[in-house]
Design a protein around this motif. Structure first.
Motif, PDB file in Angstrom:
ATOM      1  N   GLN A  37      31.163  39.292  -8.402  1.00 58.61           N
ATOM      2  CA  GLN A  37      31.083  40.910  -8.751  1.00 58.61           C
ATOM      3  C   GLN A  37      31.331  41.516 -10.188  1.00 58.61           C
ATOM      4  O   GLN A  37      30.771  42.305 -10.687  1.00 58.61           O
ATOM      5  CB  GLN A  37      32.127  41.569  -7.900  1.00 58.61           C
ATOM      6  CG  GLN A  37      31.901  41.381  -6.228  1.00 58.61           C
ATOM      7  CD  GLN A  37      32.981  42.077  -5.591  1.00 58.61           C
ATOM      8  OE1 GLN A  37      33.440  43.303  -5.859  1.00 58.61           O
ATOM      9  NE2 GLN A  37      33.040  41.378  -4.301  1.00 58.61           N
ATOM     10  N   LEU A  38      32.533  40.553 -10.980  1.00 59.19           N
ATOM     11  CA  LEU A  38      32.466  41.356 -12.400  1.00 59.19           C
ATOM     12  C   LEU A  38      31.308  41.214 -13.204  1.00 59.19           C
ATOM     13  O   LEU A  38      31.433  41.711 -14.171  1.00 59.19           O
ATOM     14  CB  LEU A  38      33.843  40.411 -12.692  1.00 59.19           C
ATOM     15  CG  LEU A  38      35.078  40.625 -12.358  1.00 59.19           C
ATOM     16  CD1 LEU A  38      36.363  39.735 -12.710  1.00 59.19           C
ATOM     17  CD2 LEU A  38      35.608  42.344 -12.689  1.00 59.19           C
ATOM     18  N   THR A  39      30.737  39.833 -13.188  1.00 63.71           N
ATOM     19  CA  THR A  39      29.445  39.453 -13.777  1.00 63.71           C
ATOM     20  C   THR A  39      28.608  40.529 -13.423  1.00 63.71           C
ATOM     21  O   THR A  39      27.997  41.083 -14.373  1.00 63.71           O
ATOM     22  CB  THR A  39      29.022  38.194 -13.674  1.00 63.71           C
ATOM     23  OG1 THR A  39      30.045  37.236 -13.902  1.00 63.71           O
ATOM     24  CG2 THR A  39      27.907  37.916 -14.495  1.00 63.71           C
ATOM     25  N   ALA A  40      28.355  40.971 -12.187  1.00 59.18           N
ATOM     26  CA  ALA A  40      27.072  41.932 -11.547  1.00 59.18           C
ATOM     27  C   ALA A  40      27.646  43.177 -12.531  1.00 59.18           C
ATOM     28  O   ALA A  40      26.612  43.882 -12.995  1.00 59.18           O
ATOM     29  CB  ALA A  40      27.203  42.023 -10.290  1.00 59.18           C
ATOM     30  N   GLY A  41      28.848  43.620 -12.362  1.00 57.52           N
ATOM     31  CA  GLY A  41      29.273  44.825 -12.886  1.00 57.52           C
ATOM     32  C   GLY A  41      28.985  44.765 -14.581  1.00 57.52           C
ATOM     33  O   GLY A  41      28.565  45.795 -15.044  1.00 57.52           O
TER      34      GLY A  41
END
Length: 314
Positions: free
Chosen positions: A185-189
């Protein structure tokens, strides 16, 4: 029952550490970081933290989890950060924080529609009390409303609340840890924020040792650790219960400003803190009566595998 209560208390306490650390964001930003770079700050918070967690987990999404991770990363990080910062810049006097305090109410609506979690009158009253308490803590007499700012603040709160509920709805793939999900999630965001930050703010600013220290804290403690705790809590607590813990963030920011920055704390703010903290406790108590922490199959709600999470009494 005592063991269940004790386990739930520890889960709540661990999850509550996330918004407590998020409350330090304002102090770190103003004291350590270069000014007027909110999108760059959001990017540095999200992308390095996500890559670190991916490096530890060494697992990439498969199948439908590519697009699911992208959606969750957009809701929880990529859209939430810019909307939050935009609202903060256009809504002086803490109005943005008050809008963010409405997260339990947004989450209750989303949870009712997407998870069939029943919304009690006590939950709604506690949610409105939380908004009132935060308003007493952060609002100043010169606060004013800006339509675009209000819309951005409400959209940001709705985005984070929807992300919380959708994370709860989808669970996680079998044999996949919360740390791995946090990294996805953090990478996608962060990937979503990268072009936005470059287009709006241009090249990264020059950084001294103080700024680097601040960014390291934001990326590792304020984001990587905090979001791991937050997503872990989502997997084990009702979505509305988790959202109530978000009220701890403005309270933490106010206490840090008082202790570390020498800001005054008025009796009205103290009363607001009591009201907001009380609504947080009520929110946990109401949810706790319906949802003891225990292991259930994710497949029972449309996923696969097994995870530890609450079962609604139905």
């Amino acid at each position: 029952m005592p063991n269940s209560l004790s386990a739930r208390t520890w889960v709540i306490a661990a999850t509550g550490l996330a918004p407590l650390t998020w409350g330090s964001t304002y102090a770190v930003t103003t004291e350590f970081l270069p000014p007027d770079r909110p999108l760059f700050t959001g990017l540095v918070r999200a992308l390095p933290a996500g890559l670190v967690l991916l490096g530890i987990a060494r697992t990439l999404p498969r199948g439908q989890w590519w697009w699911r991770s992208a959606v969750l990363g957009l809701l929880n990080i990529g859209a939430f950060f810019p909307l939050l910062f935009f609202a903060a810049y256009r809504l002086p006097g803490g109005v943005a924080a008050v809008l963010n305090a409405g997260a339990p109410l947004f989450a209750a609506v989303f949870a009712l529609v997407l998870l069939a979690e029943r919304v009690s009158a006590r939950t709604l009253l506690a949610g409105f009390a939380g908004v009132l308490g935060v308003a007493l803590v952060v609002l100043r007499g010169d606060a004013h409303l800006d339509l675009l700012g209000v819309l951005a603040g409400a959209a940001g709160t709705a985005s984070m609340s929807a992300g919380t509920v959708m994370t709860k709805r989808w669970g996680r793939p079998p044999c996949t840890s919360v740390l791995t999900m946090s990294g996805w999630q953090l990478t996608a965001g962060g990937v979503f924020l990268l072009p936005v930050a470059l287009l709006v703010e241009g090249a990264p600013p020059a950084l001294d040792g103080r700024a680097i220290t601040g960014y390291l804290y934001l990326a590792l403690v304020n984001t990587a650790l905090a979001y791991w705790l937050w997503l872990r809590g989502i997997g084990r607590l009702p979505a509305t219960s988790v959202s109530f813990l978000g009220l701890l963030s403005p309270l933490s920011a106010t206490l840090i400003g008082w202790v570390a920055l020498g800001q005054a704390l008025t009796p009205l703010q103290i009363a607001g803190m009591v009201v907001a903290f009380g609504s947080t406790i009520v929110g946990q108590a109401v949810a706790g009566r319906r949802s003891p922490v225990r292991s259930v199959p994710v497949a029972a709600r449309g996923g696969t595998g097994v995870t530890n999470e609450p079962v609604n009494g139905r």
